[in-house]
Design an enzyme around this catalytic site. Structure first.
Site, PDB file in Angstrom:
ATOM      1  N   LYS A  73       1.037  -1.403   0.154  1.00  0.00           N
ATOM      2  CA  LYS A  73       0.084   0.133  -0.089  1.00  0.00           C
ATOM      3  C   LYS A  73       0.923   1.132   0.158  1.00  0.00           C
ATOM      4  O   LYS A  73       0.642   2.141  -0.810  1.00  0.00           O
ATOM      5  CB  LYS A  73      -1.045   0.042   1.138  1.00  0.00           C
ATOM      6  N   ARG A 142      -3.009   3.173   8.778  1.00  0.00           N
ATOM      7  CA  ARG A 142      -3.439   2.119   7.744  1.00  0.00           C
ATOM      8  C   ARG A 142      -2.513   0.986   7.909  1.00  0.00           C
ATOM      9  O   ARG A 142      -1.143   1.299   7.411  1.00  0.00           O
ATOM     10  CB  ARG A 142      -3.834   2.491   6.535  1.00  0.00           C
ATOM     11  N   GLY A 151      -8.594  -7.981   4.871  1.00  0.00           N
ATOM     12  CA  GLY A 151      -9.174  -8.048   6.152  1.00  0.00           C
ATOM     13  C   GLY A 151      -8.588  -8.567   7.470  1.00  0.00           C
ATOM     14  O   GLY A 151      -9.186  -8.788   8.397  1.00  0.00           O
ATOM     15  N   MET A 153      -5.679  -7.299   8.811  1.00  0.00           N
ATOM     16  CA  MET A 153      -4.943  -6.186   9.777  1.00  0.00           C
ATOM     17  C   MET A 153      -5.723  -4.906   9.816  1.00  0.00           C
ATOM     18  O   MET A 153      -6.878  -4.973   9.232  1.00  0.00           O
ATOM     19  CB  MET A 153      -3.501  -5.836   9.404  1.00  0.00           C
ATOM     20  N   HIS A 502      -6.391 -33.220   6.551  1.00  0.00           N
ATOM     21  CA  HIS A 502      -5.924 -34.502   5.960  1.00  0.00           C
ATOM     22  C   HIS A 502      -6.575 -34.741   4.436  1.00  0.00           C
ATOM     23  O   HIS A 502      -6.206 -34.852   3.578  1.00  0.00           O
ATOM     24  CB  HIS A 502      -6.407 -35.406   6.910  1.00  0.00           C
ATOM     25  N   SER A 835      16.855 -40.117 -16.715  1.00  0.00           N
ATOM     26  CA  SER A 835      15.704 -39.512 -16.537  1.00  0.00           C
ATOM     27  C   SER A 835      15.462 -39.608 -15.211  1.00  0.00           C
ATOM     28  O   SER A 835      15.621 -40.700 -14.524  1.00  0.00           O
ATOM     29  CB  SER A 835      14.664 -40.283 -17.157  1.00  0.00           C
ATOM     30  N   CYS A 903      10.867 -37.318 -15.010  1.00  0.00           N
ATOM     31  CA  CYS A 903       9.448 -37.874 -15.159  1.00  0.00           C
ATOM     32  C   CYS A 903       9.125 -37.780 -13.670  1.00  0.00           C
ATOM     33  O   CYS A 903       9.726 -37.779 -12.773  1.00  0.00           O
ATOM     34  CB  CYS A 903       9.492 -39.262 -15.901  1.00  0.00           C
TER      35      CYS A 903
HETATM   36  P1  ADP Z   1      -7.722  -2.381   3.761  1.00  0.00           P
HETATM   37  O1  ADP Z   1      -6.421  -2.563   3.193  1.00  0.00           O
HETATM   38  O2  ADP Z   1      -8.536  -3.443   4.699  1.00  0.00           O
HETATM   39  O3  ADP Z   1      -8.481  -2.220   2.227  1.00  0.00           O
HETATM   40  P2  ADP Z   1      -7.292   0.525   4.262  1.00  0.00           P
HETATM   41  O4  ADP Z   1      -6.263   0.673   4.786  1.00  0.00           O
HETATM   42  O5  ADP Z   1      -7.294   0.644   2.614  1.00  0.00           O
HETATM   43  O6  ADP Z   1      -7.772  -0.859   4.353  1.00  0.00           O
HETATM   44  O7  ADP Z   1      -8.319   1.381   4.879  1.00  0.00           O
HETATM   45  C1  ADP Z   1      -9.972   0.917   4.980  1.00  0.00           C
HETATM   46  C2  ADP Z   1     -10.684   2.090   4.338  1.00  0.00           C
HETATM   47  O8  ADP Z   1     -10.438   3.343   4.848  1.00  0.00           O
HETATM   48  C3  ADP Z   1     -10.664   2.062   3.009  1.00  0.00           C
HETATM   49  O9  ADP Z   1     -11.643   2.074   1.847  1.00  0.00           O
HETATM   50  C4  ADP Z   1      -9.783   3.340   2.531  1.00  0.00           C
HETATM   51  O10 ADP Z   1     -10.217   3.779   1.411  1.00  0.00           O
HETATM   52  C5  ADP Z   1     -10.246   4.450   3.556  1.00  0.00           C
HETATM   53  N1  ADP Z   1      -9.229   5.289   3.943  1.00  0.00           N
HETATM   54  C6  ADP Z   1      -8.076   4.954   4.381  1.00  0.00           C
HETATM   55  N2  ADP Z   1      -7.372   6.123   4.436  1.00  0.00           N
HETATM   56  C7  ADP Z   1      -8.190   7.201   4.128  1.00  0.00           C
HETATM   57  C8  ADP Z   1      -8.130   8.616   4.327  1.00  0.00           C
HETATM   58  N3  ADP Z   1      -6.780   9.154   4.585  1.00  0.00           N
HETATM   59  N4  ADP Z   1      -9.070   9.331   4.058  1.00  0.00           N
HETATM   60  C9  ADP Z   1     -10.368   8.877   3.625  1.00  0.00           C
HETATM   61  N5  ADP Z   1     -10.503   7.344   3.636  1.00  0.00           N
HETATM   62  C10 ADP Z   1      -9.429   6.705   3.848  1.00  0.00           C
HETATM   63 MG    MG Z   2      -7.825  -0.643   1.069  1.00  0.00          MG
END
Ligand code: ADP
Ligand code: MG
Ligand code: MG
Length: 954
Positions: A73, A142, A151, A153, A502, A835, A903
């Protein structure tokens, strides 16, 4: 343990984060770096973090290639910033800082100082300060690791709001509802993520407030409702944690950062990484950025978009938009979303700008991108981008579209798809147009579409299958006792367990369709029925259908249709039977395969034991048979002859049996050599221990005992029983088999050699071009080969004289024992080719037998992370791979024109193929159905290998 080749990863769902090993769209992890031929090594882990250095990077100072340090990111936010796109300002805290924190349970001392510097710089640039009571700067905090972990972290929005600044925000924005909505979101997210309070405590209060308005829509709440909600939320925080919601914005910020660090190690994140084969020690970066507000008034909103349709691969952008919303509202499904076309109507200027930016991103990343954006009062902001995940079909279509648009070349297109995706497209599928009743959904553990009667025990499955029924084995979970039932079934369904259970491991190993962990099902073997949590049921014996590609379970028989991709790859024409979309897909697959073929260095042969299989393999593009096993030729109606051979007391009796086998063997070879006319066919002399051709010991003992009890002794059965006892082995895998058998019963091997020679002579006389090669199995020392070779050459010469046909048939050997590998230089002197039998090699290098261990302890080994994948599925590069590499190298040193093939199942496994390319193996051989996969991966391996070399020498 294999790690992902950086280049290959880029080709998959998306360079940046794609879960390397995600199973849905891409499937795979591809595991090779260029290995030195002799010293195949384990890939390195990141260095231990140090406690000093640069821990914070401004978005302007990073770029997309810094994912190790800045996470996916952060690296892409930096890239967009430097492209001049509208990204709110911010900075990224490195994965090094996280790793230091996780090791020492405290942040590196310099982190706080550096964060403060970056924060002040942001404040002065924006003219707003964090926590200001009039016009506060607010932040998002973030998570963002190198590989995306959707989902898993945490993210906290609106950091910086408190009882004072919320009033300032209300006044300054002129929108009190917005200010209080933002504050309640902060307390909620902070409470859950940072303070660890159960999210339901907040949700229930939010729902109650909405219910008070008789609504489920968050827009029904006004500023006063939200103000009251904040007060309730703060009570929750006090009650649950014993302290007040922190009012100091800087304290909020640093607590949020540490919470994101810690979220790397939650149970669910660890579990996810294990499943997706993401290393545990990478850590996450943290992105701190200025908030922009999609929940601010009428001309605001938030959305997600793809630059092309990630499901079908159709060109044209595609997305969801939600007005007056923030953050995750779009994907959380709190209200119905609008389309990008709707956005074009509501806010044409922002829509045009969005399209322009998507175009910039696609041209820059040269691939499909997905993005998160927010519109604040008519102004568009970019919040995230990455190369987007896509389905297998979309991957092929998009790669070729980008070539046609002049964005990438064909080499790149080939690296953008992979063998797992191709395999997925080749499996038969449930007819998409057929009616079906979905019963429940679980985890897709092994692909394919299977239909059959539900059997609740292994015994039932075996019994019904023996009667010719298609069966699905349905269990709560399977254990090693279920092996027989799994073999007998079309598919396996369990209500418990995950992708390393398993059932999942074993089904994948045998290529059975498998769905696991269907929690909505309650399997009740006592009452012979299955009930679902929503009250439906089916009984043992009812027909069900399971889809191992998406985990869906259906009642009744869903019609299965063959895959058009597989049909086309086999050279069939489908005109008239397919629509335009399918046509484009088939065309894309063809073009990519053609290019992979043109670029690959390695040959691809097939393992085929019958003329049918050989013909099928040829259709799929095999350039020969790399392994023709001959054991099945001694079974069935010929068992009787083999029994007579073993029981023969006199040379005459023995000879009679052999003479009976000879014409039959000759016909076998004529058939397969004809099907592969003009192409090499490597025929392996008899490999398994003799007793495998005799009746089962217990059955025979019973027969003898019964006869005795009835007073009618059966002399033949008694003799057979004595022989079975005599031939019984404690450890047949390490017993009298392969070349050892050939030396103990020399006539047997020479019978086979004679049949091969006579079949060739006959075909040559008929004007054909048979190209057999004789392969001696299980050689440990060159002396064994010397003896067999000497005898075989005599046999060949004799047949040549008798038939008057020139017969030059190469004689080579399997290398499948460590001793053979370690003495490869000596063996190469006597062998025309090698082989590698990597299945036996894996067993003997590891010292375990596949049949005994795969079900017994592999699931636990996967659980403990000792194996990330079964060494029978994907070659163990560090151990078995190294042995193979050394032998191939030393063999070729002695004899540069020695052909060296592989093989065994690894020959069709994408990761293993990349490894074989790196040690200059000449060809791989795999099952006919995997041949296209191997062709594609061999092409990719050549391309990626040469890219690597090119960049190394630059
Ligand atoms: P994920 O990795 O789970 O998508 P994000 O870090 O992207 O989590 O953030 C979760 C939500 O918050 C996303 O919809 C993102 O666009 C929004 N978001 C993150 N930073 C900002 C910001 N600075 N302003 C507005 N919305 C934000
Ligand atoms: Mg995101
Ligand atoms: Mg073997």
């Amino acid at each position: 343990m294999p790690t992902t080749h950086p280049e290959t990863r880029a080709a998959e769902p998306g360079p940046d984060e794609p879960n390397a090993l995600s199973t849905d769209t891409l499937g795979v992890q591809t595991s090779t770096t260029q290995q030195s031929p002799v010293a195949a090594t384990v890939t390195t882990r990141p260095d231990a973090p140090t406690g000093s250095g640069t821990f914070v990077f401004d978005f302007a100072d990073g770029n997309k290639d810094l994912k190790d340090l800045l996470g996916g990111k952060g690296a892409n936010l930096a890239e967009m910033t430097n492209l001049g796109l509208p990204v709110p300002p911010g900075f990224t805290i490195t994965t090094d800082a996280c790793r230091w924190f996780l090791l020492h349970d405290e942040e590196p001392t310099e982190l706080a100082v550096q964060m403060e510097e970056h924060l002040s710089r942001m404040e002065s640039r924006l003219g707003r300060t964090l926590g200001d009571a009039d016009d506060p700067l607010l932040l998002s905090v973030r998570s963002g690791a190198k590989f995306s972990m959707p989902g898993m972290m945490e993210t906290v929005l609106n950091v910086g709001l408190n009882d004072a600044s919320v009033e300032g925000l209300a006044t300054h924005s002129g929108d009190p509802r917005f200010a209080w909505d933002s504050y309640r979101r902060l307390v909620q997210m902070f409470g859950k993520t940072v303070l660890g309070i159960d999210g339901a405590r907040f949700e229930e209060r939010l729902d109650a407030k909405k219910a008070a308005h008789g609504s489920t829509n968050d827009l029904s709440l006004d500023a006063d409702d939200l103000r009251a909600l904040v007060a309730e939320y703060k009570d929750v925080v006090r009650a649950e944690t014993g302290r007040d919601f922190p009012q100091d914005p800087r304290e909020q910020l640093s607590m949020a950062v540490l919470a994101v660090f810690r979220s790397w190690n939650t149970d669910r994140a660890r579990l996810y990484r294990r499943q997706e084969k993401i290393p545990d020690d990478l850590g996450t970066a943290v992105n701190v950025m200025a908030m922009v507000f999609g929940n601010l008034g009428d001309n605001s909103g938030t959305g997600v978009a793809f630059t092309r349709d990630p499901a079908s691969g159709r060109p044209g952008s595609y997305g969801d938009y939600l007005e007056k919303a923030q953050g995750e509202d779009v994907v959380a499904g709190i209200r119905n979303t609008l389309s990008l076309d709707d956005l074009a109507r509501i806010d044409p200027a922002s829509h045009t700008e969005l399209q322009r930016i998507m175009h910039v991103l696609e041209s820059h990343y040269k691939d499909l991108c997905d993005i998160e954006f927010t519109i604040e009062r008519g102004r568009l902001w970019m919040l995230q981008t990455r190369v987007g995940k896509r389905t297998a079909a979309a991957a092929f279509r998009i790669a070729v579209q980008l070539v046609d648009e002049g964005v990438i070349d064909m080499d790149t297109a080939v690296t953008r798809v992979n063998g797992h995706q191709l395999a997925k497209l080749m499996f038969p599928q449930f007819d998409p147009k057929a009616d079906r009743t979905l019963l429940a959904t679980g985890m897709a553990a092994s692909p394919g579409a299977a239909v059959g009667r539900a059997a609740f025990t292994s015994e039932t499955a075996i019994e019904w299958a023996a009667n010719g029924d298609d069966v699905i084995l349905v269990r709560r979970e399977t254990n090693p006792d279920d092996l027989g039932g799994m073999v007998a079934s079309r598919g396996v369904l369990t209500s418990r367990g995950g992708k390393t259970s398993h059932a999942a491991v074993v089904a994948r190993g045998m290529g059975r369709t498998c769905v696991v962990g269907v929690e909505a099902l309650r399997v009740d073997p006592k009452h012979h029925e299955v009930t679902t949590t929503d009250g439906r049921r089916f009984a043992e014996g009812d027909v069900i259908s399971i889809d191992g590609t998406n985990g869906e379970v259906y009642l009744g028989a869903v019609p299965v249709s063959p895959s058009p991709v597989a049909e086309v790859l086999r050279g069939e024409t489908l005109d008239g039977r397919i629509d335009a979309d399918e046509h484009e897909l088939l065309d894309a697959v063809q073009r990519i395969m053609d290019h992979a073929d043109a670029r690959r260095r390695m040959g691809v042969r097939a393992n085929a034991d019958t003329p049918d299989d050989a013909a099928k393999a040829r259709g799929f593009g095999a350039s020969g048979v790399g392994l023709c096993r001959t054991e099945h030729m001694f079974l069935g109606s010929r068992r009787g002859i083999v029994e007579r051979l073993i029981l023969a007391r006199t040379p005459d009796a023995r000879n009679a049996a052999l003479q009976e086998l000879l014409p039959l063997q000759r016909e076998d070879f004529v058939g397969i050599l004809e099907a592969m006319d003009g192409l090499p066919v490597v025929i392996r002399l008899l490999d398994p221990p003799l007793h495998e051709f005799l009746p089962d010991f217990t059955t025979l003992s019973v027969k003898v005992a019964v006869a005795e009890a009835l007073g009618k002794r059966d002399a033949e059965a008694e003799e057979l029983l004595r022989q079975v006892q005599r031939l019984h082995e404690q450890n047949p895998m390490l017993g009298t088999r392969g070349v050892r058998l050939g030396l103990v019963v020399p006539d047997l091997f020479q019978l086979q050699v004679q049949a091969i020679a006579e079949a060739s002579a006959r075909l040559k006389k008929a004007g054909k071009d048979p190209r057999p090669e004789i392969m001696v199995p299980l050689i440990a020392t060159v002396e064994e080969l010397v003896v067999i070779r000497h005898e075989s050459e005599k046999t060949l010469a004799r047949v040549a004289t008798e038939t008057g046909v020139d017969l030059h048939i190469p004689i080579g050997t399997m290398i499948e024992l460590p001793r053979a590998a370690m003495t490869a230089a000596q063996i190469a002197e006597e062998a025309d080719f090698f082989s590698f039998g990597t299945n036996d090699m894996t067993q003997t290098v590891w010292g375990f037998s596949r049949d005994d261990v795969e079900a017994a302890f592999f699931p636990q080994y996967m659980e403990h992370g000792i194996f990330s994948v079964s060494p029978f599925e994907s070659i163990d590069v560090a151990g078995v791979g190294r042995v193979v590499g050394i032998a191939a190298w030393e063999g070729k040193e002695v004899k540069p024109d020695l052909t060296v093939g592989v093989c065994g199942e690894h020959g069709g496994d994408p990761d293993s193929i990349h490894f074989f390319e790196s040690i200059a193996i000449d060809y791989v051989s795999c099952s006919p159905f995997r041949v296209p996969v191997a062709r594609l991966e061999a092409g990719r391996a050549s391309i990626l290998g040469s890219t690597q070399v090119a960049s190394d020498t630059r």
